[in-house]
Scaffold this motif. Structure first.
Motif, PDB file in Angstrom:
ATOM      1  N   ALA A  82       7.669  17.978  13.222  1.00 43.15           N
ATOM      2  CA  ALA A  82       6.923  17.578  12.027  1.00 43.15           C
ATOM      3  C   ALA A  82       5.426  17.703  12.268  1.00 43.15           C
ATOM      4  CB  ALA A  82       7.277  16.139  11.657  1.00 43.15           C
ATOM      5  N   GLY A  83       4.689  17.743  11.162  1.00 44.58           N
ATOM      6  CA  GLY A  83       3.235  17.778  11.283  1.00 44.58           C
ATOM      7  C   GLY A  83       2.674  16.376  11.404  1.00 44.58           C
ATOM      8  N   VAL A  84       1.451  16.237  10.932  1.00 42.99           N
ATOM      9  CA  VAL A  84       0.759  14.966  10.996  1.00 42.99           C
ATOM     10  C   VAL A  84       0.735  14.366   9.591  1.00 42.99           C
ATOM     11  CG1 VAL A  84      -1.434  13.857  11.601  1.00 42.99           C
ATOM     12  CG2 VAL A  84      -0.670  15.909  12.832  1.00 42.99           C
ATOM     13  N   HIS A  85       1.018  13.088   9.494  1.00 47.69           N
ATOM     14  CA  HIS A  85       0.997  12.450   8.180  1.00 47.69           C
ATOM     15  C   HIS A  85      -0.429  12.470   7.620  1.00 47.69           C
ATOM     16  CE1 HIS A  85       1.213   9.369   5.086  1.00 47.69           C
ATOM     17  NE2 HIS A  85       2.523   9.600   5.068  1.00 47.69           N
ATOM     18  N   PRO A  86      -0.577  12.720   6.303  1.00 51.68           N
ATOM     19  CA  PRO A  86      -1.923  12.813   5.708  1.00 51.68           C
ATOM     20  C   PRO A  86      -2.789  11.582   5.980  1.00 51.68           C
ATOM     21  CG  PRO A  86      -0.247  13.513   4.120  1.00 51.68           C
ATOM     22  CD  PRO A  86       0.486  13.075   5.339  1.00 51.68           C
ATOM     23  N   GLU A  87      -2.215  10.411   5.958  1.00 53.32           N
ATOM     24  CA  GLU A  87      -3.020   9.211   6.208  1.00 53.32           C
ATOM     25  C   GLU A  87      -3.541   9.195   7.651  1.00 53.32           C
ATOM     26  OE1 GLU A  87      -4.073   6.819   4.136  1.00 53.32           O
ATOM     27  OE2 GLU A  87      -3.201   8.074   2.546  1.00 53.32           O
ATOM     28  N   VAL A  88      -2.714   9.678   8.553  1.00 51.53           N
ATOM     29  CA  VAL A  88      -3.137   9.760   9.958  1.00 51.53           C
ATOM     30  C   VAL A  88      -4.263  10.774  10.079  1.00 51.53           C
ATOM     31  CG1 VAL A  88      -2.410  10.441  12.285  1.00 51.53           C
ATOM     32  CG2 VAL A  88      -0.894   9.027  10.866  1.00 51.53           C
ATOM     33  N   MET A  89      -4.094  11.893   9.403  1.00 48.91           N
ATOM     34  CA  MET A  89      -5.117  12.928   9.470  1.00 48.91           C
ATOM     35  C   MET A  89      -6.431  12.416   8.887  1.00 48.91           C
ATOM     36  SD  MET A  89      -5.398  15.905  10.760  1.00 48.91           S
ATOM     37  CE  MET A  89      -4.115  17.168  10.762  1.00 48.91           C
ATOM     38  N   PHE A 136      -9.826   9.276  18.937  1.00 46.94           N
ATOM     39  CA  PHE A 136      -9.006  10.112  18.066  1.00 46.94           C
ATOM     40  C   PHE A 136      -7.511   9.837  18.238  1.00 46.94           C
ATOM     41  CE2 PHE A 136     -13.036  12.462  18.370  1.00 46.94           C
ATOM     42  CZ  PHE A 136     -13.362  12.476  17.022  1.00 46.94           C
ATOM     43  N   ILE A 137      -7.140   9.214  19.315  1.00 43.78           N
ATOM     44  CA  ILE A 137      -5.768   8.683  19.409  1.00 43.78           C
ATOM     45  C   ILE A 137      -5.716   7.316  18.728  1.00 43.78           C
ATOM     46  CG2 ILE A 137      -4.016   7.804  21.001  1.00 43.78           C
ATOM     47  CD1 ILE A 137      -4.744  10.003  22.948  1.00 43.78           C
ATOM     48  N   SER A 138      -6.706   6.490  19.040  1.00 43.81           N
ATOM     49  CA  SER A 138      -6.715   5.119  18.507  1.00 43.81           C
ATOM     50  C   SER A 138      -6.707   5.119  16.983  1.00 43.81           C
ATOM     51  CB  SER A 138      -7.959   4.393  19.026  1.00 43.81           C
ATOM     52  OG  SER A 138      -8.077   4.537  20.430  1.00 43.81           O
ATOM     53  N   ALA A 139      -7.486   6.016  16.407  1.00 41.82           N
ATOM     54  CA  ALA A 139      -7.571   6.058  14.942  1.00 41.82           C
ATOM     55  C   ALA A 139      -6.200   6.341  14.336  1.00 41.82           C
ATOM     56  CB  ALA A 139      -8.567   7.139  14.522  1.00 41.82           C
ATOM     57  N   ALA A 174      -4.202   4.034  11.606  1.00 42.01           N
ATOM     58  CA  ALA A 174      -3.596   4.508  10.356  1.00 42.01           C
ATOM     59  C   ALA A 174      -2.131   4.100  10.295  1.00 42.01           C
ATOM     60  CB  ALA A 174      -3.733   6.029  10.257  1.00 42.01           C
ATOM     61  N   LEU A 175      -1.448   4.243  11.394  1.00 43.48           N
ATOM     62  CA  LEU A 175      -0.020   3.932  11.441  1.00 43.48           C
ATOM     63  C   LEU A 175       0.225   2.463  11.107  1.00 43.48           C
ATOM     64  CD1 LEU A 175       2.035   6.108  12.192  1.00 43.48           C
ATOM     65  CD2 LEU A 175       2.269   5.054  14.426  1.00 43.48           C
ATOM     66  N   PHE A 176      -0.690   1.614  11.553  1.00 45.03           N
ATOM     67  CA  PHE A 176      -0.490   0.184  11.330  1.00 45.03           C
ATOM     68  C   PHE A 176      -1.130  -0.302  10.028  1.00 45.03           C
ATOM     69  CE2 PHE A 176       0.299  -0.286  16.077  1.00 45.03           C
ATOM     70  CZ  PHE A 176       1.656  -0.552  15.901  1.00 45.03           C
ATOM     71  N   SER A 177      -1.688   0.626   9.251  1.00 45.79           N
ATOM     72  CA  SER A 177      -2.263   0.235   7.968  1.00 45.79           C
ATOM     73  C   SER A 177      -1.232   0.470   6.868  1.00 45.79           C
ATOM     74  CB  SER A 177      -3.528   1.062   7.677  1.00 45.79           C
ATOM     75  OG  SER A 177      -4.505   0.799   8.653  1.00 45.79           O
ATOM     76  N   ASN A 178      -1.141  -0.458   5.941  1.00 44.52           N
ATOM     77  CA  ASN A 178      -0.229  -0.313   4.794  1.00 44.52           C
ATOM     78  C   ASN A 178       1.192   0.011   5.239  1.00 44.52           C
ATOM     79  OD1 ASN A 178      -2.539  -0.531   3.066  1.00 44.52           O
ATOM     80  ND2 ASN A 178      -2.991   1.624   3.549  1.00 44.52           N
TER      81      ASN A 178
END
Lengths: 339, 339, 339, 339
Positions: free
Chosen positions: A12-19, A240-243, A247-251
Motif C-alpha cells: 500500500a501507499g501512504v495515507h493522505p493524512e499521513v502525507m 518525518f517519522i514522528s509526524a 497523524a496516525l494518532f489523530s482522529n
C-alpha cells in the motif's frame, strides 16, 4: 494494467493524512536525531495510548523494531520463545541471531497462536550452563495468520511469563488490526499481555516508513538510546517519522485504517466462502485471508492480482487487505475467483 | 523565535522537488522491498552517474550505509584503516565493532585527510595470526572537517590500496559537496579513488531519509541483499526512498543543492574572516566552517543560532550550511558575530 | 565410595599413553602457538589418516571445534541444517548463534540420524532476501544417540549436499567410536560423507583436552588461523595438545580406545536386555546405551553410579562407556539393575 | 642445537610440580565441567589469596580470560579504555571487537602504564547516543613492557574509576611477576587497584595451560557460567586445569616461579648494561628486558637464541625470562652479546 494488490499491506501507499503531516513537518530546519518538537509530541501520544510510563523510540522498520527490542531484553546466552512461523523466525533473514546473538526456541502454533502448553515445553534446563536460558516470550498480535489473541489468551501467557520470570515481547506490526478486531483499546491489550516491550507498527497501517519500540517496562529502556543508534535505526531527520505517528494518532486514523482493512478482509472472506472450490483455512480475525484454491485458479488470478502463495504443496494462498483496499477490488477478485 | 540552523545539514528539511517526488510516488500500491519501478529507475540513475557496473542498494541512514558497506568488505579478523576522527570511529556508537565485529585502526589526519604515510604505519604484521589483518581503507569525501581530497590525493591512496591488496571505502555522506567543490563529476572522483564500495549520502543533501550503498566492485555485492536485510536496512515501501534519489538526480538537483550549501559556506567564511577575534581553522572546501572564537561570543551566538562547539578546550565551533541556508541567515550570523 | 562412571566419556581420565606423551613433550622450551615440531608432526599424522590435502588445526574443546568450523563455512545470513537434538543445537549454550551469528535449522532425526528427506524440508526460499540461506549440513558421527551413520547413509547425504551446493560439516567428537563400529578407516568415512570440515574429537577418547578442526576442503581454511585465534582457541603451549594427538595416532590407540568403549557398551546392552523391566530404546552402535527403566530403579542406581536421565517423562536414561570402563563395572551395574 | 629461549615465557615447558599435580589428578573418572573436587579446592584457593568474595572461573587461555572478563563487564555500546599497546588491543586478533562487540579506546602509555590523565582524555561525550560510553579501564600488571604499576599508581587509577563509575579490569597474565616484583601479596595489589574482574595467568608461570577469570565484584559474575560456555572456554575435564592451579598455589610455587623469572631478568639486565652498544629502554621490573642493539648483533644472536624484535625501526628487541630460565643461559647470552 496495474495488478490489484492483495499481496501485503506494505504494498500500500501512504495515507493522505499521513502525507499531509509529513508536508507540514517540512517547515524549515529542526533539531536532528529526535530533539525536535514533533518527536516530543509523538512520544507523548504513545503515553496517552499506552500509559504514562510508556517510553517510545522510533525506528525505521519492523526488523529494526523487533531486533532492537530483543536486544534490550536478552543477552546472547538467553533465548526467545516464539511461534514456529513467527516473523522474527522466518522473515528477518536471521537478524536476531546475528544482531542479538541469541537463540530462538520454536513452539508449534495452531492458527499462529502459541499457548502456555507450548511455551512450557521450551522452558528447559534452567540453570544448566550448556543450554540457552529462556528469557523472553515473543508473540505477534495480530499473528502471521491474520488471527488475533483474545484477552484471555493474552492473560494466560502473561501470567505464565510473570510466574517464570520471562519477559513478554509483542510484535505489534499489526497491533492496530488486532485492536480493531477486538474492539478494545491498545492499552487494555498490552496490559492483558503484560507486555514488557512492544514493537508498534506504522508502515503497514498507512505510514510511509516508521515503527516504534515502546517500553512498558522502563527498566529495559535504560540503554536503548545507544542500542537504537548502534543498530543503525536512529533517523537524523526523525521528525518525518514522528509526524507520521502524530497523524496516525489523530482522529483515530490508526483505528480507522485498521478497521477498514479488517472489514475488507471480512468482505473478501464472505465472498470466497461462497465459492465451492475455495476453502478458507484460518479464522479471519484481522486483515489476512488464508485459502486453499485450485492451482489453475491461482495461476489465473496471478495474472490480475498481486498475492502470495503461502504453501505450494497445499495450494494455499494468502490475501491481505489494507487501509486502501477498495470494495470494488474485493468484488473484482471474488468475481474472478468464481469458477 | 526559532533558532537559525548552522548545526548540521541534517537539521535541514526536505527539498521541495524531493517532496514532490515522494508525493508522486504515492500512487496506489506498488511492489514492496524494492521490486517496484521507481526503485529500478533510481538504480539505473546510479549507473548513469557512476558507470554501468555500479550496483546501488538503498538503505535508511548513514550508519546503515557505512556499516553495511564494511560488512561487505571485511571479515571480523580484518581491520579498517581510517582517520582518527572519521565518522565511523567517533559517531556511530561503536556500530562497526558490534555489527561487523572488526577493528578500526586510526591514522592522524591533518584537515581530516589521511595520507599514504599515515596508512602505511597501520599496515603491520601481515600474516601474523595474533593481529587483525588490514583489509579496507575508509575515507570520507568531503571530510568531517569540511575539506575535500583532491584527485591527486585520491589517486595516491588508491594506488597504495591496490598495491597492498586493500579495498577502498568512501563515506560519501557529503560526496555531492565534494563534487561541487572540485567541479568534477561523481564518476571521476570515485574512479580516482578506486572506490570499491561507496556510501552515497542523500539525507544531508535535501532528502528526507535515505542513503545508497554503491558497489563499484561488483564481486563484493554478491550477498549484499541478505546483508542489508539482516542489518535492518531493507525498507518495505522502498519506492519512497528511491523516488527521492530520482528527484536528486533530476535537473542536477544533487549538484545544485550541494553547490548552494558550499557557496553559503564561502559567504560565511568571507564574513567571519573580517572579524579579528575569529580564526578559521580549516580550509573551507565544502559546506563546513571550523572557527575559534571567544567563549563569550559563542555563548551569545548560541542563543540565536544552532551550532556545535567542536572542541571546548580550543573554543572551536563548527558551522554548517545546507541546501536551504539563506544568504540573509549568513548575513545575520556574521553581523551578530561582529562587534 | 566413589561412584562408577556411566555419565559420560568426558568423566574419564587421561589414557596412560597420552599422559606419557605429555610428559615427553615437556622437554624444555619450544616455540609457542604451534610453531613447534610436535605440532608439525601431529598435523602430518592427520594427513596420513585423512589424506594429504587434510589441514588440521588444534583447538581446546568441542564447542571451540564445532563453532570455529562453522565460522569457516558460514556467513551470518546463512544457515546450518542439523538434527533437532544435535550437540550444536542443544549443548553449546547458543554459541553458534553468538559467535557465527547464523541460524540453525532443525530436522527431526530418528535414532539421531538426519536424512535427505528431512534436510530437503529445510531447503527453502533460495534467493529470498528475507530468509536465511542454507549453506551447511551438519551431522554427528557417531550421533548423540550412540548410533552410527552407515556409509550408504553418508553417501546419500553427501550427494544431496553436493547437488545443492551445501557444505558438509561432521561433528566427530566421537568419530573414533563410529570408525570402530563400522570397522572402517577414518578416511573412508570422511570421504563417503564428502566432509568439507571435520571436528575431530580427542577429549572423549582418552585425551586430557584437545580437538582438531580438519579441513578436507582446503579453500575453507584460508583464514582459519585468524578465526581460531579470534575464537580464543589458540593454545600458546600447543605442543601439549599436539603430543596427545600423536599418542592417539600411535599404535592405533585412537581405535583401540574407541573399540574398547564400544565393546563395553555391547556388554552393557547384552546385560540389560535380559532385564524385563528395562527397554533399550536406540540401536547400540557406538558407546552409548539409551534405556527406559522404572523410576525407582533409576533412583536406586543413582546412589552408586553416575549417569544422566535423558528424558524424565519417559524415564529414559543414557549410559556411556569409555576407554577406561571396566568389565567388572559393567557386571556391577547389570547386577544392581537386576533388582 | 636447540635455540635458547628468550622469546616468551610461553615457550617454557610445564613446571615439574604442576606436571605432578596433573598426574595425580588422573585418578580414574571424575565429574566433568568443573563439578569435581579438585576444581572446588582450587576455587577455594583463590578465595584464600584474594578474599572470600572472590569467585574464580577457569578458562583455557589468556585471550579467553580477557575477552570473557570484558564480556561480563561491558555491553557492546560501551568502551574499554586501555593502553595503546595493551595485549587486548594488539595481540588478540580483534577478539574483543568480535566477541564483546565493544570499542577499545586507546591511551598512550609511557613504559606501558596508563595514567589518570590519559584515561581522562577518553572519558568523553557521556550520555551522547552517537558515542560509545566508557565503562571499563583495563590495565596489565605487569605490563607488556615488563614494568609494574606501584600501589600508589594503582590506587590513583582505582579512585578515578570509582569516581567515574568505571569498572577496573586487570589483565594479570603476569600478575605473579608483578607481585614478586613489588614483594606484596596478590590481595593487596588487587585491592589497591579496586579490581572488579581479574584475568589471572597460569600458563606463563609454569602451567601447561589454564587461566582464571576472578570476580572481585561478584555482581558481575551473575551469568558468567553461560558466558564461559558460550565463549568456548568450558573444559570438560576441568580438573586437569584446576590441578595445575592447586600446584601453583602450593608451597608458594606461583611466587617462586615468578621470582625466579624476575631474578633472571635482573641478571640479564645487569649483564647487558655493561655492553656499550646496548641500551635498555624500559625499567626492568618483572621478567622482560627491552633493549636497543645493533642490527648486526641482533642477526648474530638470532642464530642462537629465540627472541622477538619488538620495534624494527628502533632496532629494539624484547628478551623474556621464565621460571625455567637458567643462570648459564643468561651468561651465555650476555657473553655472546659482548663485543
Amino acid at each position: 494494467m496495474k495488478k490489484i494488490n492483495f499481496a501485503s499491506d506494505n504494498y500500500a501507499g501512504v495515507h493522505p493524512e499521513v502525507m499531509k503531516a509529513i508536508l507540514t513537518a517540512n517547515d524549515g530546519p529542526a533539531v536532528a536525531y529526535g530533539g525536535d518538537d514533533i518527536t516530543a509530541a509523538a512520544i507523548q501520544q504513545f503515553k496517552c495510548h499506552l500509559g504514562n510510563h510508556a517510553e517510545a523510540f522510533f525506528v525505521f522498520n519492523g526488523t529494526g523494531a523487533n531486533v532492537s527490542a530483543l536486544c534490550a531484553m536478552t543477552q546472547s546466552h538467553e533465548s526467545v520463545i516464539c511461534a514456529e512461523k513467527a516473523h522474527i523466525q522466518v522473515d528477518e533473514c536471521g537478524a536476531p541471531e546475528k544482531i542479538v546473538g541469541c537463540k530462538l526456541l520454536l513452539v508449534p502454533a495452531t492458527q499462529g497462536k502459541i499457548t502456555v502448553e507450548g511455551v512450557r515445553t521450551q522452558l528447559q534446563r534452567i540453570g544448566d550452563q550448556h543450554y540457552v536460558q529462556a528469557r523472553v516470550i515473543s508473540i505477534s498480535q495480530s499473528t502471521e495468520y491474520g488471527t488475533v489473541y483474545t484477552l484471555d489468551e493474552l492473560r494466560e501467557l502473561s501470567d505464565f511469563a510473570k510466574a517464570h520470570g520471562l519477559y513478554l515481547h509483542m510484535d505489534g506490526a499489526r497491533l492496530a488490526n488486532a485492536a480493531a478486531s477486538l474492539t478494545i483499546n491498545l492499552k487494555t491489550i498490552v496490559e492483558a499481555a503484560g507486555v514488557d516491550v512492544l514493537s508498534f507498527g506504522g508502515t503497514k497501517n498507512g505510514m510511509m516508513m516508521g515503527e516504534a519500540v515502546v517500553f512498558l517496562n522502563p527498566l529495559l529502556a535504560k540503554s536503548f538510546l545507544y542500542t537504537r543508534k548502534q543498530n543503525m535505526q536512529l533517523a537524523s531527520k526523525m521528525r518525518f517519522i514522528s509526524a507520521q505517528f502524530q497523524a496516525l494518532f489523530s482522529n483515530d486514523l490508526w483505528l480507522n485504517n485498521a478497521r477498514h482493512a479488517n472489514t475488507m478482509a471480512q468482505h473478501m472472506a464472505q465472498g470466497l466462502r461462497k465459492i465451492k472450490s475455495i476453502q478458507i483455512t484460518q479464522p479471519v480475525d484481522a486483515n489476512a485471508i488464508f485459502a486453499i484454491m485450485p492451482t489453475a485458479l491461482i495461476e489465473k488470478l496471478k495474472t490480475r492480482y498481486h498475492f502470495h502463495v503461502w504453501d505450494e504443496r497445499l495450494s494455499e494462498v494468502r490475501l491481505m487487505t489494507s487501509f486502501d483496499t477498495k470494495v470494488e477490488e474485493i468484488a473484482d477478485f471474488v468475481s474472478h475467483a468464481t469458477q
